[in-house]
Design an enzyme around this catalytic site. Structure first.
Site, PDB file in Angstrom:
ATOM      1  CD  GLU A 259      21.933 -48.605   2.043  1.00 17.29           C
ATOM      2  OE1 GLU A 259      22.684 -48.020   1.249  1.00 17.29           O
ATOM      3  OE2 GLU A 259      21.747 -48.227   3.222  1.00 17.29           O
TER       4      GLU A 259
ATOM      5  CE  LYS B  99      28.781 -43.474   1.648  1.00 20.65           C
ATOM      6  NZ  LYS B  99      27.578 -43.959   0.934  1.00 20.65           N
TER       7      LYS B  99
ATOM      8  CB  ALA C  14      25.776 -50.163  -4.357  1.00 19.38           C
TER       9      ALA C  14
ATOM     10  N   GLY D  37      25.732 -50.008   3.044  1.00 17.60           N
ATOM     11  CA  GLY D  37      25.634 -49.939   4.493  1.00 17.60           C
ATOM     12  C   GLY D  37      26.903 -49.313   5.033  1.00 17.60           C
TER      13      GLY D  37
ATOM     14  CD  GLU E 225      30.369 -50.969  -4.429  1.00 14.30           C
ATOM     15  OE1 GLU E 225      29.443 -51.757  -4.715  1.00 14.30           O
ATOM     16  OE2 GLU E 225      30.180 -49.817  -3.991  1.00 14.30           O
TER      17      GLU E 225
ATOM     18  CE  LYS F 253      20.683 -48.238  -1.686  1.00 20.93           C
ATOM     19  NZ  LYS F 253      21.815 -49.184  -1.609  1.00 20.93           N
TER      20      LYS F 253
ATOM     21  N   GLY G  58      27.406 -39.776  -2.289  1.00 15.68           N
ATOM     22  CA  GLY G  58      25.996 -40.142  -2.264  1.00 15.68           C
ATOM     23  C   GLY G  58      25.687 -41.047  -1.087  1.00 15.68           C
TER      24      GLY G  58
ATOM     25  CB  THR H 210       3.052 -42.493  -2.080  1.00 15.61           C
ATOM     26  OG1 THR H 210       4.267 -41.906  -2.551  1.00 15.61           O
ATOM     27  CG2 THR H 210       2.583 -41.788  -0.810  1.00 15.61           C
TER      28      THR H 210
ATOM     29  NE  ARG I  83      33.707 -43.583   0.093  1.00 18.28           N
ATOM     30  CZ  ARG I  83      32.524 -44.190  -0.146  1.00 18.28           C
ATOM     31  NH1 ARG I  83      31.781 -43.796  -1.166  1.00 18.28           N
ATOM     32  NH2 ARG I  83      32.095 -45.146   0.643  1.00 18.28           N
TER      33      ARG I  83
END
Length: 413
Positions: free
Chosen positions: A255, A395, A318, A228, A211, A153, A376, A148, A362
């Site tokens: 993603e 996670k 991300a 991902g 990351e 994302k 998340g 909508t 993490r």
């Protein structure tokens, strides 16, 4: 399908000093340590506190404030000072940045030589924030918004509160994180009261992020967007099949592309060259498969610091979503807690502008008798509430394993 298979993080190929020296820094982590940071390139141990950022680190003023901290430290006779710490997810929140009184540097940890005894499980109550059913509803609401609104994302998170009346051994927890996450970014830093306010803060922020947000060494920059994810399997054949299915997943590739495109657009104006691979690679941690893209470049202006680059990127899709403003608004409405430093950035910067910032995931806020963990998942139109609940539970495993609580994982679904 052939894939390039790497252990996260690919920077692991470039140690810069004798590895054994780094392990002594991990062994020396104790109550006087204010900062520990181990990456695939180097290890820092900071002791004591020379100075810290006293006012909220507003984005427009942060580079100036950090410069003042470094200049003051140099004037005070601190050799090769760094500003270490963490920046929050939300720019309206305060940063935790400081100059350790003493900083000891070494190369990469020799992970195979880390002495890590099996963790003693914490004994106490575990509370989910929100409960699984509430998180399920939040994902459904996000899916409705995709249909909508222009939202494509949004990253929705959960927290676990673990109460441990017997106390928490922070050194043992850090050792577990370092031993079982050899290619990540292991960190522990003191969290101080800021700006004279009497708000209680957890004693430490601890974690092992897979990351790299961005690093700068000279004029060379590296960023490693990750998006991902699939949980790994203990069965080798099933585990490999999961990795290949992730690499072929239309949902996860979409993603991932949203994140990589945003990173490239943010960095391009600051770079004379920028190399972005056309396809992601697979990387793995002890618990998860990820899609990963290693971005390299050269900054156009040598005065552009690692912190400047990190601020230009943050928050990426991300940890937030796309478009950013719509995703941020959805997070405020659908997450029943303040993220604080979670999904911000943690790392360091020196006088030359070199530095390294990892995405604060993490991770957990660790107090003397309680731990608050965070996890998340990126929600896109092809998501289902069930799959995203499973992803967040997986996670949590990085921190739960380090605390001897992996057996509690099934209770989180």
């Amino acid at each position: 399908m052939n894939s390039k298979l790497l252990d996260a993080n690919p920077l692991a190929a470039t140690p810069i000093e004798t590895p054994v020296a780094a392990n002594t820094l991990l062994d020396d982590y104790g109550d006087d340590a204010t900062f520990f940071y181990a990456s695939p390139r180097l290890t820092f141990l900071g002791k004591g506190l020379h100075a810290r950022l006293r006012e909220p680190g507003r984005e427009a003023l942060l580079a100036h404030q950090v410069g003042e901290l470094l200049a003051g430290a140099r004037q005070a006779g601190i050799a090769a000072p760094i500003v270490a710490g963490a920046l929050p997810f939300d720019a309206d929140d305060a940063a935790v940045l400081f100059v350790p009184e003493q900083i000891i540097r070494a190369g990469r940890l020799a992970h195979g030589q880390i002495r890590a005894a099996a963790p003693q499980p914490l004994r106490g109550e575990i509370r989910q924030v929100p409960e699984a059913a509430v998180y399920h509803h939040a994902v459904e609401e996000a899916l409705h918004r995709f249909a909508t609104t222009p939202l494509e994302k949004v990253v929705l998170s959960r927290a676990l509160e673990v109460h441990a009346p017997g106390g928490i051994d922070a050194r043992a927890l850090l050792t577990q994180l370092a031993a079982h996450n050899p290619n990540g970014f292991t960190f522990a830093l003191d969290l101080f009261e800021r700006g004279g306010h009497s708000i209680h803060r957890p004693l430490r922020l601890m974690g092992a992020s897979p990351e790299l947000l961005v690093s700068r060494h000279g004029r060379t920059l590296t960023a490693n967007p990750i998006a991902g994810t699939l949980p790994r399997s203990k069965d080798p054949v099933e585990d490999e099949a999961r990795g290949q299915s992730l690499l072929a997943s239309v949902k996860d590739l979409h993603e991932h592309a949203l994140v990589v495109d945003a990173v490239a657009k943010s960095l391009a104006p600051l770079c004379s060259t920028l190399i972005v691979p056309p396809k992601p690679s697979l990387i793995k941690t002890a618990t998860l498969w990820h899609l990963s893209t290693m971005v390299h470049g050269e900054v156009a202006d040598p005065s552009t610091s690692a912190l400047d680059l990190a601020q230009a990127l943050h928050p990426t899709p991300a940890v937030c979503g796309h478009p950013r403003d719509l995703a941020h608004a959805a997070i405020r409405e659908l997450e029943p807690f303040e993220r604080g430093l979670f999904t911000g950035m943690v790392g360091w910067i020196d006088e030359t502008g070199d530095g390294e910032w990892a995405v604060t995931i993490r991770c957990a806020e660790v107090d003397s008798d309680k731990v608050r963990l965070f996890a998340g998942a990126g929600i896109v139109p092809a998501s289902t509430p069930e799959s995203e609940l499973i992803e967040t539970a997986a996670k949590f495993r990085t921190m739960l394993n380090a605390m001897g609580l992996e057996a509690q994982l099934e209770d989180l679904l």
